[in-house]
Scaffold this active site. Sequence first.
Site, PDB file in Angstrom:
ATOM      1  N   ASP A  62     -38.908 -35.680  30.175  1.00  0.00           N
ATOM      2  CA  ASP A  62     -37.741 -35.375  29.884  1.00  0.00           C
ATOM      3  C   ASP A  62     -36.706 -35.549  31.263  1.00  0.00           C
ATOM      4  O   ASP A  62     -36.574 -34.574  31.604  1.00  0.00           O
ATOM      5  CB  ASP A  62     -37.285 -34.300  29.193  1.00  0.00           C
ATOM      6  CG  ASP A  62     -35.714 -33.895  28.942  1.00  0.00           C
ATOM      7  OD1 ASP A  62     -35.307 -34.708  28.883  1.00  0.00           O
ATOM      8  OD2 ASP A  62     -35.443 -32.743  28.493  1.00  0.00           O
ATOM      9  N   PRO A  63     -36.200 -36.507  31.523  1.00  0.00           N
ATOM     10  CA  PRO A  63     -35.274 -36.696  32.632  1.00  0.00           C
ATOM     11  C   PRO A  63     -33.843 -36.287  32.240  1.00  0.00           C
ATOM     12  O   PRO A  63     -33.032 -36.661  33.140  1.00  0.00           O
ATOM     13  CB  PRO A  63     -35.258 -37.957  33.078  1.00  0.00           C
ATOM     14  CG  PRO A  63     -35.608 -38.979  31.807  1.00  0.00           C
ATOM     15  CD  PRO A  63     -36.555 -38.011  31.241  1.00  0.00           C
ATOM     16  N   ASN A  64     -33.368 -35.840  31.199  1.00  0.00           N
ATOM     17  CA  ASN A  64     -32.145 -35.525  30.776  1.00  0.00           C
ATOM     18  C   ASN A  64     -31.106 -36.500  31.113  1.00  0.00           C
ATOM     19  O   ASN A  64     -30.003 -36.355  31.735  1.00  0.00           O
ATOM     20  CB  ASN A  64     -31.808 -34.174  31.445  1.00  0.00           C
ATOM     21  CG  ASN A  64     -32.155 -33.049  30.612  1.00  0.00           C
ATOM     22  OD1 ASN A  64     -32.607 -31.986  31.431  1.00  0.00           O
ATOM     23  ND2 ASN A  64     -32.045 -32.866  29.408  1.00  0.00           N
ATOM     24  N   HIS A 114     -36.004 -28.307  20.150  1.00  0.00           N
ATOM     25  CA  HIS A 114     -35.483 -28.196  21.421  1.00  0.00           C
ATOM     26  C   HIS A 114     -35.446 -26.746  21.986  1.00  0.00           C
ATOM     27  O   HIS A 114     -35.224 -25.706  20.943  1.00  0.00           O
ATOM     28  CB  HIS A 114     -34.086 -28.661  21.573  1.00  0.00           C
ATOM     29  CG  HIS A 114     -33.055 -28.427  22.795  1.00  0.00           C
ATOM     30  ND1 HIS A 114     -32.242 -27.446  22.794  1.00  0.00           N
ATOM     31  CD2 HIS A 114     -33.309 -28.994  23.844  1.00  0.00           C
ATOM     32  CE1 HIS A 114     -31.726 -27.417  23.961  1.00  0.00           C
ATOM     33  NE2 HIS A 114     -32.512 -28.293  24.830  1.00  0.00           N
ATOM     34  N   SER A 115     -35.458 -26.395  22.900  1.00  0.00           N
ATOM     35  CA  SER A 115     -35.264 -25.084  23.535  1.00  0.00           C
ATOM     36  C   SER A 115     -34.275 -24.930  24.709  1.00  0.00           C
ATOM     37  O   SER A 115     -34.319 -25.995  25.585  1.00  0.00           O
ATOM     38  CB  SER A 115     -36.544 -24.522  23.861  1.00  0.00           C
ATOM     39  OG  SER A 115     -36.457 -23.353  24.756  1.00  0.00           O
ATOM     40  N   ASN A 116     -33.610 -23.660  24.975  1.00  0.00           N
ATOM     41  CA  ASN A 116     -33.014 -23.681  26.306  1.00  0.00           C
ATOM     42  C   ASN A 116     -33.457 -22.144  26.588  1.00  0.00           C
ATOM     43  O   ASN A 116     -33.950 -21.651  25.912  1.00  0.00           O
ATOM     44  CB  ASN A 116     -31.252 -23.828  26.057  1.00  0.00           C
ATOM     45  CG  ASN A 116     -30.911 -23.906  27.414  1.00  0.00           C
ATOM     46  OD1 ASN A 116     -31.110 -23.355  28.374  1.00  0.00           O
ATOM     47  ND2 ASN A 116     -29.699 -24.924  27.464  1.00  0.00           N
ATOM     48  N   LYS A 125     -39.896 -31.350  32.654  1.00  0.00           N
ATOM     49  CA  LYS A 125     -38.498 -31.317  32.890  1.00  0.00           C
ATOM     50  C   LYS A 125     -38.322 -32.615  34.251  1.00  0.00           C
ATOM     51  O   LYS A 125     -38.811 -32.159  35.144  1.00  0.00           O
ATOM     52  CB  LYS A 125     -37.667 -30.136  33.043  1.00  0.00           C
ATOM     53  CG  LYS A 125     -36.402 -30.285  33.391  1.00  0.00           C
ATOM     54  CD  LYS A 125     -35.475 -30.853  32.380  1.00  0.00           C
ATOM     55  CE  LYS A 125     -35.326 -30.104  31.127  1.00  0.00           C
ATOM     56  NZ  LYS A 125     -34.551 -30.665  29.930  1.00  0.00           N
ATOM     57  N   LYS A 158     -44.719 -30.646  28.517  1.00  0.00           N
ATOM     58  CA  LYS A 158     -43.473 -31.285  28.474  1.00  0.00           C
ATOM     59  C   LYS A 158     -43.055 -31.132  29.980  1.00  0.00           C
ATOM     60  O   LYS A 158     -42.932 -29.685  30.447  1.00  0.00           O
ATOM     61  CB  LYS A 158     -42.391 -30.989  27.721  1.00  0.00           C
ATOM     62  CG  LYS A 158     -41.226 -31.443  27.879  1.00  0.00           C
ATOM     63  CD  LYS A 158     -40.243 -31.134  26.800  1.00  0.00           C
ATOM     64  CE  LYS A 158     -38.838 -31.159  27.034  1.00  0.00           C
ATOM     65  NZ  LYS A 158     -37.739 -31.044  26.117  1.00  0.00           N
ATOM     66  N   HIS A 198     -38.647 -22.092  26.474  1.00  0.00           N
ATOM     67  CA  HIS A 198     -38.564 -21.629  27.660  1.00  0.00           C
ATOM     68  C   HIS A 198     -38.972 -20.167  27.896  1.00  0.00           C
ATOM     69  O   HIS A 198     -39.400 -19.653  28.922  1.00  0.00           O
ATOM     70  CB  HIS A 198     -37.252 -21.226  28.035  1.00  0.00           C
ATOM     71  CG  HIS A 198     -36.704 -22.738  28.422  1.00  0.00           C
ATOM     72  ND1 HIS A 198     -36.361 -23.714  27.575  1.00  0.00           N
ATOM     73  CD2 HIS A 198     -36.063 -23.178  29.572  1.00  0.00           C
ATOM     74  CE1 HIS A 198     -35.689 -24.790  28.305  1.00  0.00           C
ATOM     75  NE2 HIS A 198     -35.318 -24.459  29.338  1.00  0.00           N
ATOM     76  N   THR A 256     -17.435 -30.127  23.083  1.00  0.00           N
ATOM     77  CA  THR A 256     -16.254 -29.629  22.335  1.00  0.00           C
ATOM     78  C   THR A 256     -16.002 -28.508  21.831  1.00  0.00           C
ATOM     79  O   THR A 256     -17.222 -27.731  21.699  1.00  0.00           O
ATOM     80  CB  THR A 256     -16.015 -30.892  21.305  1.00  0.00           C
ATOM     81  OG1 THR A 256     -17.104 -30.657  20.533  1.00  0.00           O
ATOM     82  CG2 THR A 256     -15.925 -32.268  21.967  1.00  0.00           C
TER      83      THR A 256
END
Length: 427
Positions: free
Chosen positions: A227-229, A326-328, A199, A197, A355, A110
């Site tokens: 982490d399979p999102n 968390h990281s992007n 992904k 970790k 990352h 949003t």
Amino acid sequence: MDSALCIDHVRLTPVLVTDPPLLNTQGVHQPFTPRLVVEVITAGGVTGLGETYGDTPYLDLARPLAEAMPGRSVTDVNSLFALAAEVRAPAGPGHVDGRVDAGGLRGVRTADKLRLSVVSAVETACLDALGKTLGLPVHALLGGRVRAEVEYSAYLFYKWAAHPGGVPDAWGEALDPAGVVEQARRFDRAYGFPSFKLKGGVFAPEQETAAIRALAREFPGRPLRLDPNGAWSVETALAVARELGDVLEYLEDPVTGTAAMAETAARTDVPLATNMCVTTFEEVPEAFARGAVRIVLCDHHYWGGLHRTRELAALCRTYGVGLSMHSNTHLGISLAAMTQVAATLPRLDHACDTHYPWLTEDVVTTRPHFRAGRLAVSDAPGLGVVLDHDRLADLHRRWLDDDGTLRDRDDAAAMRAAAPEWRPTRW
């Protein structure tokens, strides 16, 4: 108000940063990822730095906020949320009455969530400018650090050797358990990360389970995460939890939504973590009341900045919920901000995601260096990083030269460019 702390102007610089072909349930990372560098320049001549996502919806919200900032004090960060709510992005594609309507891994994306991500960068830049003006590190402005180093985790990905038509990168291919283990060895040798970790959500759960088992054999006793999102059903998540319960530190977002997470959590002893079903304060009560998660991965970009990250940490302590980060895909400005706020959290129960080792480009003059998987907490004024103006200009020029194809990250589109029939799989 001290005139030296008055904001003279705010500079926004969108950039495109080289990104490897990392795979996830949404597709594959594009060759470049958009980021936004925010500079808050005070009347005293001090520049504070912030960073966030650089996709078009973020830029459309950041521009009117930046225009409203001059004349305000860098100390007045609590009012940023009200100010951001007053400004509206221009109507256009992807917008409805100035509100963004898009989807993503943090649930429905949003305008309010996007606005928090924009505010986070402006708040960070204000704190950086304030710290530089006062001669104090940002962690001192947040109450002081409780640790001298912050521990990070290796972030493993299934990946291609190269983007389609591109040159192979130094990391090579990782499409099976052997490739994942070799990737982990390289992380271990180069950075000494104490935990790993993976992904997931890319291949069948059995293949990803085999990769975790291979990691456990190669690195006995090291904390492991998967982490399979949200790509799995409840039954699949429970089957994986039964198979890997003896080696997993936690299972991150195996299913989508608070209800499914709560059902899964009630039927397994493996801790469930999230950065998908709890990404705003409004989502906290239901998730905590239903026992949907035992660990929240905080992210100052999601939550609206460094102060709100500390508020989230306090809630987690109150309700006995663990905390990680968390990281992007991010540059050194965000890594510095992550490290500064992480240093102030009394309970940081798990190593933080990052990352950063995947990136070969940055806009800071000196790249942070991990030692034994940790970053030393800088005591230099502000965030402790210096902007490389030439490199920033180069990466911004790449953004200017792009035809618009890469200015909005779209992992699914990047995957379909290589495999037109590809669709996300739910296991």
